[in-house]
Design a protein around this motif. Structure first.
Motif, PDB file in Angstrom:
ATOM      1  N   LEU A 153       9.108  19.282   2.204  1.00 48.45           N
ATOM      2  CA  LEU A 153       9.507  20.591   2.703  1.00 48.45           C
ATOM      3  C   LEU A 153      10.814  20.434   3.463  1.00 48.45           C
ATOM      4  O   LEU A 153      10.822  19.950   4.597  1.00 48.45           O
ATOM      5  N   GLN A 184      11.336  32.077   2.451  1.00 51.94           N
ATOM      6  CA  GLN A 184      12.290  31.560   1.468  1.00 51.94           C
ATOM      7  C   GLN A 184      13.714  31.991   1.842  1.00 51.94           C
ATOM      8  O   GLN A 184      14.630  31.180   1.838  1.00 51.94           O
ATOM      9  N   VAL A 242      12.152  27.680   2.275  1.00 47.34           N
ATOM     10  CA  VAL A 242      10.849  27.257   1.727  1.00 47.34           C
ATOM     11  C   VAL A 242       9.913  28.463   1.782  1.00 47.34           C
ATOM     12  O   VAL A 242      10.041  29.294   2.671  1.00 47.34           O
TER      13      VAL A 242
END
Ligand code: MGD
Ligand code: MGD
Ligand code: MO
Length: 782
Positions: free
Chosen positions: A615, A196, A201
């Motif tokens: 994503l 992250q 992500v």
């Protein structure tokens, strides 16, 4: 390698897969008396329209790429284990008291078969006794109402479907708590935190099709042959295209060395196996950050040299300039490291790191794959971020054939986080939940696994609900936690099979048996389907196809609905009973709360291969605060700063706790670890020959193992038998969960709080009275 005849150790000389794998599958089907039923089920496993494997979370191919049988040795074992003909019914519990069962080994408890009826522990008789579902719901509901919501923990193990998981977290939040730890807290939370921050992500960026385009794979700390064997097909295909695979692992894991596809008659009958790793680097435990620094250092030196000679550089300067931040600081930190310290910390030679850098620089599309060998360390988050740093240097994220690939464990552990099983309310769409369901989401940060354990030790956690799993065996510091577990006022376990977490009851304890993945889930006569998200972010629909083990079993969504109805008042706008009857309504609700991911959920989940969640990083859109991918400088290249005086460092070994080929986490299928040459026992410790001599031991000797930390709480496991094994000096290995009593609760990854189960400082002492044991109760000493 010297072999003492008194150990049950014979080196395994065959490839992974092959006849050994076929034999192992047949053995378990026969033993579980589930040959016909399981055989039929296996044909549907991981196939479009079939059910998703109860084993690992590795991706499932679409129609065009499916293999004739889309399961592996260990997936077949998991299926047979669930479809077994054996039952632990009320008559079984009438025969055996809880105190008696507590003394059984884990293997025997689960081997006894599927739970069949809802049970309540009776402290007067010390037996589990049959109850009715409605009585269980009402009494549990009343007990939950009587407890402060913040003192109750809602744990999930990572198998429950998206539908069940979504309902579960909503139930916990509507009840009033964010205490939603799941097994990720012991597993890939270092990934969720690390990725992250680095790339915006919390999950990996690759899909199965990337394996078709990659020029090079680099593997860190993941035992593919035992823990995600279906991936061996992709690795074999990569090798058939002659792309290199480079492995970093303290152990020579067979699946990373050679593979014979058990589904290929030609390979099964022929002499050849596929060489998997083209370079194999046996680094020291915890040496990964140093090793990757070394690779980066070699790459930078090669880059500088090329520029000096007037040749093109080796870094992707355009990518670095457009897409990343922090390169300069990172490059300075890398250059500042001396080769001597990188060699000392990684346990590798400069040549090994340079060789990797050369192969890396020659490849256009590189993927990095990793597992618990990276995440379960004090520096677990940083380890993950170092892998990203390496990929960023040559623009290896966000293009076909390249990217980062954490290999998740449980089959829906990634998906559970996606639909809200997460202790941090900042990670759920609070406003949408509040708007649609008309209750206030609690603001207070919930407890992760380690914090839930501390809470129990301090008396702040008094209620526990478990959606699967074996919390008490999976967590660290087992010996300290067992008494704390028995202080719980309320303990509700939703499970398929009996395990030790069920056998140390507190004031009130329920055992609620549920349907497994393989079984047909009928609600009011209508067959229901479920969905899960795999390691590559693909979401698939599936349905069980075998008759349930007992008519009394309820599905996980039905049990959650029953508990929620009995616990929550009327103010909350959720029709649990309607959701129970028709899971498509749950999916509609999921799509309302997570519209970006789950639009058209009902249709798309049946697409062959599933549908991919969006994503950003896979498209080079970085959802970080600055909008760029981050180079992150490691704070330290030290393995572990938890070893303290007064221990002489030379006596302390670094212990990693790992899985055998005959287990799924705390579920022990048998006592063999074929690839590592271990037969009929789990009571072993793998050691380097020179350490054995240096510590005055010999192969076959029995030792007690204790944790070398201060302040000293007695943490000891044993006796374990010494196996002379190919493992770097100063390192040793033994099995999880037997060794969990050695892992201090506070010894966990910085920030992600994943227990540092792969680097536990230990001392060994000779135990002259040692003997083999199948009983983990004997091994775990208080
Ligand atoms: N059959 C089967 N399948 C499973 C499971 C199972 O128990 N059985 N468990 C499931 C779950 S929940 C998970 S999370 C995954 C776990 O799968 P893995 O991630 O493979 O986990 P482990 O078996 O713990 O093995 C870790 C590997 O890391 C290596 N290692 C240890 N320390 C280090 C280190 O410091 N550096 C490096 N580079 N390597 C290191 C070990 O030698 C070992 O090969 O598998 C899933 N699949
Ligand atoms: N020392 C050390 N500790 C570790 C690890 C390590 O490598 N070393 N690994 C960690 C990791 S990666 C993980 S993921 C955790 C695993 O921790 P958990 O997920 O808590 O443990 P499992 O062993 O997977 O849980 C097994 C139990 O789940 C139940 N079960 C099985 N199938 C179902 C189902 O379909 N529904 C329901 N409701 N129940 C079911 C059965 O009762 C079975 O006994 O352990 C962690 N602990
Ligand atoms: Mo895991």
């Amino acid at each position: 390698m010297s072999i003492d005849p008194s150990t049950r150790y014979r080196p395994y000389t065959h490839a992974s897969g092959g006849w050994g794998s076929a034999r192992s599958v047949m053995h378990i089907l026969w033993r579980e008396q589930a040959m016909v039923k399981t055989g039929a089920a296996l044909l549907k496993q991981n196939k479009p329209g079939g059910f998703a494997c109860v084993g690992c979370a590795w991706a499932k191919p679409d129609d065009a790429h499916a293999h004739p049988l889309e399961f592996c040795e260990n997936g077949a074992k998991a299926t047979a284990w669930e479809l077994t003909a054996q039952r632990s019914d009320p008559a079984f519990f009438a025969r055996h008291s809880v105190s008696e069962l507590r003394a059984w080994p884990a293997h025997a408890l689960e081997q006894h078969g599927r739970l069949t009826h809802p049970l309540r522990y009776n402290p007067d008789s010390d037996h589990y006794e049959e109850t009715t579902w409605e009585a269980a719901y009402q009494q549990i509901g009343a007990s939950l109402q009587a407890l402060p919501a913040d003192e109750v923990v809602f744990y999930a193990s990572g198998r429950a479907s998206l539908e069940a998981s979504f309902m579960y977290q909503l139930f916990a939040r509507a009840y009033g708590t964010n205490n939603l730890p799941d097994s990720s807290n012991m597993c890939h939370e270092s990934t969720s935190v690390g990725l992250q921050e680095s790339i915006g992500v919390p999950v990996g960026t690759v899909t199965l099709s990337d394996f078709e385009h990659t020029d090079c794979l680099i593997f860190f700390g993941q035992n593919v042959g035992s823990n995600s064997p279906r991936m061996l097909h992709q690795l074999q295909d990569v090798r058939k295209r002659d792309a290199p695979i480079i492995t970093f692992n303290p152990l020579k894991e067979r699946g990373l060395e050679r593979f014979v596809n058990p589904q290929s008659p030609g390979e099964m009958l022929g002499p050849d196996s596929t060489l998997i790793s083209t370079q194999y680097h046996q680094l020291a435990i915890g040496g990964d950050t140093a090793a990757v620094m070394g690779i980066a250092k070699a790459l930078l030196e090669m880059h500088d040299g090329a520029l000096q000679d007037g040749r093109p550089g080796l870094l992707d300067d355009a990518f670095i300039a457009e897409h990343t931040e922090g390169y300069q600081r990172f490059a300075e930190a890398v250059r500042a490291q001396s080769w001597a310290s990188l060699e000392a910390r990684s346990g590798l030679s400069r040549g090994a790191m340079e060789a990797t850098a050369t192969t890396y620089a020659n490849a256009e599309r590189v993927m990095v794959i990793y597992g618990m060998g990276l995440t379960q360390h004090r520096q677990g988050v940083q380890n993950v971020q170092m892998l990203v740093n390496l990929l960023l240097l040559r623009g290896n994220i966000g293009k076909p054939g390249a990217g980062i690939c954490p290999v998740r464990g449980h089959s829906n552990v990634q998906g559970q986080r996606t639909v809200g099983i997460v202790e941090d309310p900042a990670k759920v769409p609070v406003d949408l939940i509040e708007r649609h369901f008309h209750f206030r989401v609690p603001e207070r940060m919930g407890l992760c696994t380690v914090d839930a354990c501390s809470g129990m030790l301090e008396g702040r956690v008094r209620g526990f609900v478990s959606l699967g799993g074996n919390f008490l065996r999976a967590i660290p510091d087992t010996s300290l936690m067992e008494p704390a577990w028995q202080t719980l006022q309320l303990n509700v376990q939703i499970a398929t099979k009996l395990n030790h977490s069920h056998l140390l009851p507190g004031a009130q304890m329920w055992l609620l048996p549920c349907l497994g993945r393989t079984e047909i889930d009928r609600q009011d006569g209508v067959v229901q389907s479920h969905s899960t998200e795999d390691s590559t972010g693909c979401i698939h629909g599936w349905a069980g196809n075998s008759e349930p083990a007992s008519e009394q079993l309820r599905s996980e969504p039905a049990i959650i609905a029953g508990l929620a109805r009995a616990t929550l008042g009327n103010g909350i706008d959720i029709d649990w009973e309607a959701w129970r009857r028709d899971y498509s309504l749950v999916r509609q609700a999921i799509a309302k709360i997570y519209p970006d991911i789950f639009a058209d959920f009902e249709q798309r989940m049946w697409q062959p291969g599933g549908f991919r969640r969006p994503l950003g990083a896979a498209k080079r859109q970085w959802a970080t605060p600055s909008g760029k991918a981050q180079f992150i400088v490691p704070t330290s290249i030290d393995v572990d700063d938890d070893v303290q005086a007064p221990y002489a460092r030379r006596d302390v070994l670094q212990l990693m706790t790992l899985r055998s080929n005959d287990q799924f986490n705390t579920t022990i299928y048998g006592y063999d670890d074929r690839f590592r040459g271990i037969h009929g026992t789990r009571s072993v410790i793998f050691m380097n020959a020179s350490d054995i001599v240096r510590l005055g031991l010999e192969a076959g000797a029995w030792v007690d193992v204790s944790t070398a930390v201060q302040p000293q709480v007695k943490r000891q496991v044993g006796p374990l038998q010494v196996v002379d094994y190919d493992i770097p000096q100063g390192c040793c290995a033994a099995y999880y969960p037997e060794c969990n009593a050695l892992v201090p609760l506070w010894h966990h990854a910085e920030r992600s709080k994943v227990p540092a189960a792969k680097s536990v400082p230990v001392l060994l002492t000779l135990n002259t009275a040692g003997k083999a044991s199948h009983d983990d109760r004997l091994i775990i000493r208080n």
